[in-house]
Design a protein around this motif. Structure first.
Motif, PDB file in Angstrom:
ATOM      1  N   THR A  86       0.721  -1.111  -0.026  1.00  0.00           N
ATOM      2  CA  THR A  86       0.096  -0.013   0.059  1.00  0.00           C
ATOM      3  C   THR A  86       0.908   1.312   0.177  1.00  0.00           C
ATOM      4  O   THR A  86       1.873   1.034   0.135  1.00  0.00           O
ATOM      5  CB  THR A  86      -0.982   0.188   1.225  1.00  0.00           C
ATOM      6  N   ASP A 111      -3.724   4.789   0.531  1.00  0.00           N
ATOM      7  CA  ASP A 111      -4.742   3.915  -0.182  1.00  0.00           C
ATOM      8  C   ASP A 111      -5.889   3.345   0.547  1.00  0.00           C
ATOM      9  O   ASP A 111      -5.909   3.469   1.773  1.00  0.00           O
ATOM     10  CB  ASP A 111      -3.988   2.760  -1.013  1.00  0.00           C
ATOM     11  N   GLU A 113      -6.520   0.564   1.137  1.00  0.00           N
ATOM     12  CA  GLU A 113      -6.342  -0.790   1.928  1.00  0.00           C
ATOM     13  C   GLU A 113      -5.354  -0.342   2.959  1.00  0.00           C
ATOM     14  O   GLU A 113      -4.995  -1.022   3.738  1.00  0.00           O
ATOM     15  CB  GLU A 113      -5.180  -1.511   0.664  1.00  0.00           C
ATOM     16  N   PHE A 114      -4.901   0.779   3.388  1.00  0.00           N
ATOM     17  CA  PHE A 114      -4.094   1.237   4.462  1.00  0.00           C
ATOM     18  C   PHE A 114      -4.848   1.202   5.669  1.00  0.00           C
ATOM     19  O   PHE A 114      -5.963   1.458   5.722  1.00  0.00           O
ATOM     20  CB  PHE A 114      -3.848   2.559   4.429  1.00  0.00           C
TER      21      PHE A 114
END
Length: 287
Positions: A86, A111, A113-114
């Motif tokens: 990420t 991002d 997904e972080f």
């Protein structure tokens, strides 16, 4: 005569026991300080060792003051068994609030997904809830909202871009390396963050790429630098992420050790004084 002598001996034994107890208590207090210091140091080191990956939020982080290209991220993926990756862009900006209020914010453009390791904590968060940032939203530290005069749902302007305060954060993953971690945080999506206009010449912006590796693979700084030899890239490992905390705890431990040594010395002096006073009293009683 003999009964009186026996009472005198019994009284002296009792006094000796009491005085010995007082001396042992004073010396014990002097010994407790170093023991507590050692226990504190050991517990902190153990905690940091067990939670180092959570502090970094990944197994390895690569950072630079320039954008990290997709090709550089792909090189790491081709060389090692990367499980997840990420990105993050971190910078500091002064944000205007209501009634002429302003506040220095630590802005993290990430991002969706972080983070890879760890999680966000929100006000009124439902169990097992894992929300994701959406475009045009900002997650703001809970203490920053009242300081700016805003509430959840209001609009916040960062640079030239406007975001809606979607959630208030009570806890954030990782440890910041900008503004010494003292400024409140704001999280926005990395895509489109250039619209803020805060990436111009002279701005202090840090770009990061985070990696986690499959299985029990342990990748160090040397291995990453062999793939990314560019001196502009800085590699951080979980051990690196806790160095600042370790230096702070070492300073505290040193201070406590000095205090403990002083207490220990004072304990010995107090014990010597008690013994001296008791010896004088015994001589006086004997006379």
């Amino acid at each position: 005569m003999i009964p009186a002598l026996n009472r005198f001996i019994v009284t002296e034994i009792r006094r000796s026991i009491r005085s010995t107890g007082a001396i042992l208590a004073v010396l014990s207090l002097g010994l407790v300080g170093p023991l507590l210091t050692d226990v504190l140091r050991s517990s902190v080191q153990t905690f940091l060792k067990e939670n180092a990956r959570h502090v970094l939020t990944a197994d390895i982080a690569v950072s630079a003051f320039r954008p990290i290209s997709d090709d550089e991220v792909a090189k790491v993926g081709r060389r090692f068994k990367v499980e997840r990756t990420t990105r993050e862009v971190e910078f500091v900006s002064m944000v205007a609030g209501r009634d002429a209020k302003s506040l220095l914010l630590e802005v993290h453009a990430v991002d969706a997904e972080f983070p890879l390791i760890g999680q966000f904590e929100f006000e009124s968060m439902a169990p097992f809830e894992k929300p994701k940032l959406a475009s045009g939203e900002v997650w703001l530290s809970r203490d920053a909202a009242p300081a700016l005069g805003y509430e959840q749902g209001d609009e916040l302007k960062i640079g030239h871009a406007t975001f809606r305060i979607a959630r208030l954060l009570t806890g954030t993953p990782g440890m910041s390396r900008t503004a010494f971690g003292l400024a409140p945080r704001a999280y926005v999506l990395r895509q489109g963050v250039e619209a803020t206009g805060l990436f111009g010449f002279g701005s202090q912006v840090q770009h990061r790429a985070y990696f986690t590796f499959s299985g029990d693979t342990i990748i160090g700084e040397t291995e990453i630098k062999s793939v990314l030899p560019d001196p502009d890239l800085f590699v951080r490992t979980p051990d690196d992420s806790t160095q600042g905390i370790e230096r702070f705890t070492q300073s505290v431990s040193l201070y406590l050790a000095l205090v403990s040594v002083c207490l220990f010395a004072m304990g010995w002096l107090a014990a010597f004084y008690i013994i001296r006073v008791q010896a004088i009293q015994r001589v006086q009683r004997a006379v």
